[in-house]
Write a protein that holds these residues in place. Structure first.
Motif, PDB file in Angstrom:
ATOM      1  N   ILE A 186       0.742  -1.067  -0.235  1.00 31.37           N
ATOM      2  CA  ILE A 186      -0.097   0.288  -0.204  1.00 31.37           C
ATOM      3  C   ILE A 186       0.616   0.926  -0.086  1.00 31.37           C
ATOM      4  CG2 ILE A 186      -1.712   1.304   1.279  1.00 31.37           C
ATOM      5  CD1 ILE A 186      -2.690  -1.305   2.409  1.00 31.37           C
ATOM      6  N   PHE A 187       0.792   2.093  -0.773  1.00 36.30           N
ATOM      7  CA  PHE A 187       1.646   3.782  -1.147  1.00 36.30           C
ATOM      8  C   PHE A 187       0.656   3.812  -0.139  1.00 36.30           C
ATOM      9  CE2 PHE A 187       2.143   7.755  -2.240  1.00 36.30           C
ATOM     10  CZ  PHE A 187       3.850   8.065  -2.356  1.00 36.30           C
ATOM     11  N   ASP A 188       1.372   4.735   0.935  1.00 36.05           N
ATOM     12  CA  ASP A 188       0.474   6.010   1.863  1.00 36.05           C
ATOM     13  C   ASP A 188       1.389   7.040   2.236  1.00 36.05           C
ATOM     14  OD1 ASP A 188      -1.101   6.764   3.504  1.00 36.05           O
ATOM     15  OD2 ASP A 188      -2.146   4.823   4.777  1.00 36.05           O
ATOM     16  N   TYR A 189       1.633   8.062   1.057  1.00 32.35           N
ATOM     17  CA  TYR A 189       2.505   8.959   1.889  1.00 32.35           C
ATOM     18  C   TYR A 189       2.312   9.463   3.167  1.00 32.35           C
ATOM     19  CZ  TYR A 189      -0.894  12.719   0.692  1.00 32.35           C
ATOM     20  OH  TYR A 189      -1.941  12.990   1.234  1.00 32.35           O
ATOM     21  N   GLY A 190       1.279   9.827   3.870  1.00 32.56           N
ATOM     22  CA  GLY A 190       1.347  10.424   4.484  1.00 32.56           C
ATOM     23  C   GLY A 190       1.224   9.913   6.235  1.00 32.56           C
ATOM     24  N   ALA A 191       1.506   8.093   5.968  1.00 30.46           N
ATOM     25  CA  ALA A 191       2.696   7.387   7.006  1.00 30.46           C
ATOM     26  C   ALA A 191       3.696   8.219   7.456  1.00 30.46           C
ATOM     27  CB  ALA A 191       2.745   6.544   6.734  1.00 30.46           C
ATOM     28  N   ASP A 192       4.679   9.194   6.639  1.00 32.19           N
ATOM     29  CA  ASP A 192       5.833   9.909   6.741  1.00 32.19           C
ATOM     30  C   ASP A 192       5.255  11.428   6.972  1.00 32.19           C
ATOM     31  OD1 ASP A 192       7.958  11.558   5.656  1.00 32.19           O
ATOM     32  OD2 ASP A 192       9.146   9.740   5.961  1.00 32.19           O
ATOM     33  N   LEU A 193       5.324  12.063   8.041  1.00 33.99           N
ATOM     34  CA  LEU A 193       5.207  13.700   7.972  1.00 33.99           C
ATOM     35  C   LEU A 193       5.418  14.370   7.261  1.00 33.99           C
ATOM     36  CD1 LEU A 193       5.955  13.030  12.389  1.00 33.99           C
ATOM     37  CD2 LEU A 193       3.153  12.448  10.618  1.00 33.99           C
ATOM     38  N   LEU A 194       6.694  14.129   7.117  1.00 37.78           N
ATOM     39  CA  LEU A 194       7.509  14.960   5.833  1.00 37.78           C
ATOM     40  C   LEU A 194       6.833  14.766   4.310  1.00 37.78           C
ATOM     41  CD1 LEU A 194      11.125  15.064   7.213  1.00 37.78           C
ATOM     42  CD2 LEU A 194       9.279  16.667   7.737  1.00 37.78           C
ATOM     43  N   ASN A 195       6.609  13.503   3.827  1.00 36.66           N
ATOM     44  CA  ASN A 195       5.593  13.736   2.904  1.00 36.66           C
ATOM     45  C   ASN A 195       4.429  14.135   2.863  1.00 36.66           C
ATOM     46  OD1 ASN A 195       7.727  12.385   1.811  1.00 36.66           O
ATOM     47  ND2 ASN A 195       6.572   9.983   1.735  1.00 36.66           N
ATOM     48  N   LEU A 196       3.775  14.439   4.088  1.00 44.54           N
ATOM     49  CA  LEU A 196       2.046  14.595   4.493  1.00 44.54           C
ATOM     50  C   LEU A 196       2.835  16.160   3.513  1.00 44.54           C
ATOM     51  CD1 LEU A 196      -0.231  14.925   5.225  1.00 44.54           C
ATOM     52  CD2 LEU A 196       0.542  14.164   7.417  1.00 44.54           C
ATOM     53  N   LYS A 197       3.231  17.149   5.304  1.00 42.68           N
ATOM     54  CA  LYS A 197       3.847  18.366   5.172  1.00 42.68           C
ATOM     55  C   LYS A 197       4.197  18.824   2.976  1.00 42.68           C
ATOM     56  CE  LYS A 197       7.322  21.380   7.082  1.00 42.68           C
ATOM     57  NZ  LYS A 197       7.803  22.191   5.706  1.00 42.68           N
ATOM     58  N   ALA A 198       4.857  17.809   2.403  1.00 39.59           N
ATOM     59  CA  ALA A 198       5.557  17.970   1.379  1.00 39.59           C
ATOM     60  C   ALA A 198       4.204  18.399   0.450  1.00 39.59           C
ATOM     61  CB  ALA A 198       6.220  17.070   0.383  1.00 39.59           C
ATOM     62  N   GLN A 199       2.368  17.601   0.833  1.00 37.35           N
ATOM     63  CA  GLN A 199       1.330  17.167   0.295  1.00 37.35           C
ATOM     64  C   GLN A 199       0.459  18.605   0.377  1.00 37.35           C
ATOM     65  OE1 GLN A 199       1.111  15.928  -3.061  1.00 37.35           O
ATOM     66  NE2 GLN A 199      -1.249  14.162  -2.633  1.00 37.35           N
ATOM     67  N   VAL A 200       0.557  18.662   1.932  1.00 38.85           N
ATOM     68  CA  VAL A 200      -0.309  20.344   2.610  1.00 38.85           C
ATOM     69  C   VAL A 200       0.135  21.229   0.891  1.00 38.85           C
ATOM     70  CG1 VAL A 200      -0.801  21.447   4.061  1.00 38.85           C
ATOM     71  CG2 VAL A 200      -1.009  19.296   4.613  1.00 38.85           C
ATOM     72  N   GLU A 201       1.261  21.097   1.247  1.00 37.67           N
ATOM     73  CA  GLU A 201       2.689  22.778   0.954  1.00 37.67           C
ATOM     74  C   GLU A 201       1.801  22.655  -1.072  1.00 37.67           C
ATOM     75  OE1 GLU A 201       6.466  23.317   3.496  1.00 37.67           O
ATOM     76  OE2 GLU A 201       5.959  21.958   1.876  1.00 37.67           O
ATOM     77  N   LYS A 202       1.916  21.763  -1.188  1.00 35.34           N
ATOM     78  CA  LYS A 202       1.300  21.551  -2.871  1.00 35.34           C
ATOM     79  C   LYS A 202      -0.118  22.297  -3.173  1.00 35.34           C
ATOM     80  CE  LYS A 202       4.343  18.425  -4.487  1.00 35.34           C
ATOM     81  NZ  LYS A 202       4.270  16.487  -5.376  1.00 35.34           N
TER      82      LYS A 202
END
Length: 315
Positions: free
Chosen positions: A177-193
């Motif tokens: 399962i690809f779940d980018y939000g399990a990594d907090l920095l990936n989540l931060k990057a998505q919110v910034e986008k």
């Protein structure tokens, strides 16, 4: 500085076995404990069916809620996923209806779990996943504008790792399962986008601990990195063990497996190190499972932590 923080609790769907009586019953219990905010599970309220608001049900729930002085936030169905490309229309409809219901009851926060892709088809390669992430960005941009017109913010929650979770695009594997939000920095990057003022992060402490152990990132460093984007918080405890040999929490508890949603202080989440990074967040939701019957204990633990933070800030 430690701002005025309201301590809330989630109404867990497992508490609602007799509709709608159990909703009022649990709200009465929360009132006795002294909570100020309740996070409502959209699916357990039965107000959205097939992507549409059921007006009679919405009015019924509103008539119950108005008997209490709580503030409310809205928790999404677990299947809400704007990276579910093949079902995007219904996903969008459910999300929009969640915003509509939040507006109807005067809530200012809706939670959304970060999107994911089940890598169950060879066509779901890196380009597919990247496109799904871009679709999520565009969808949330539009939904954020819709929510902003109703004075509602969207708080994207960090995901909880499973043994099959990957969060790095370079490590995609069939059957995972690809779940980018399990990594907090990936989540931060998505919110910034996404880049909308009313879109931020829900920091889930239990999810963060498990994911940090499984994905091998520094928990406190990542929390510090995302702290300014956190607008909502879910507090609960576990032992950071990603294994989940079965779904029954009663059976998992003796072994400390997976996402137990225990009261803070029962497990290994380092709350004394985490909470100083989210003192700007207006509401902390105790996302504790009702089976523990520990609402008083959980609230008292967090209140004691807050007292210590205020005492340290006053020095």
């Amino acid at each position: 500085m430690v701002h005025s923080i309201k301590i809330g609790v989630n109404l867990h769907p497992s508490s609602v076995t007799k509709f709608p009586d159990d909703i009022e019953k649990m709200l009465c219990e929360f009132q006795k404990v002294g909570f100020e905010v309740v996070e409502l599970p959209l699916h357990a309220l039965q107000v959205v069916v097939g992507g549409r608001i059921m007006e009679k049900r919405a009015n019924l729930i509103a008539s119950i809620l108005k008997n209490f002085n709580f503030e409310y936030s809205i928790h999404p169905p677990n299947r809400l996923n704007l990276m579910d490309v093949s079902n995007l229309d219904i996903q969008r409809d459910v999300f929009k209806s969640m915003i509509d219901f939040a507006s109807f009851i005067g809530s200012s926060i809706v939670v959304y779990h970060s999107g994911l892709v089940y890598l169950d088809d060879e066509k779901k390669d890196r380009s597919y996943v990247e496109e799904a992430m871009e679709i999520e960005v565009n969808e949330i941009k539009e939904l954020a504008n819709y929510a902003a017109e109703r004075n509602i913010s969207i708080a994207i929650e960090n995901a909880c790792s499973t043994t099959k979770t990957v969060s790095d695009l370079s490590k995609l594997k069939p059957g995972y399962i690809f779940d980018y939000g399990a990594d907090l920095l990936n989540l931060k990057a998505q919110v910034e986008k996404i880049g909308e003022k009313n879109v931020g992060i829900t920091l889930d402490t239990g999810h963060a601990l498990i994911s940090s152990r499984h994905l091998k990132f520094n928990l406190l460093e990542q929390i510090q990195e995302i702290s300014e984007m956190v607008i909502h918080a879910h507090l609960h405890d576990n032992f950071g063990r990603v294994e989940k040999p079965e779904s029954n929490h009663v059976n998992l508890l003796p072994f400390g497996f997976h996402d137990l949603h225990m009261p803070p202080g029962w497990g290994e989440v380092p709350f004394s190190d985490i909470l100083p990074h989210i003192v700007h967040v207006r509401t902390w939701i105790l996302e504790v499972r009702p089976l523990y019957n520990a609402y008083h204990e959980a609230k008292e633990y967090v209140e004691e932590m807050l007292k210590r933070l205020k005492a340290e800030a006053a020095k």
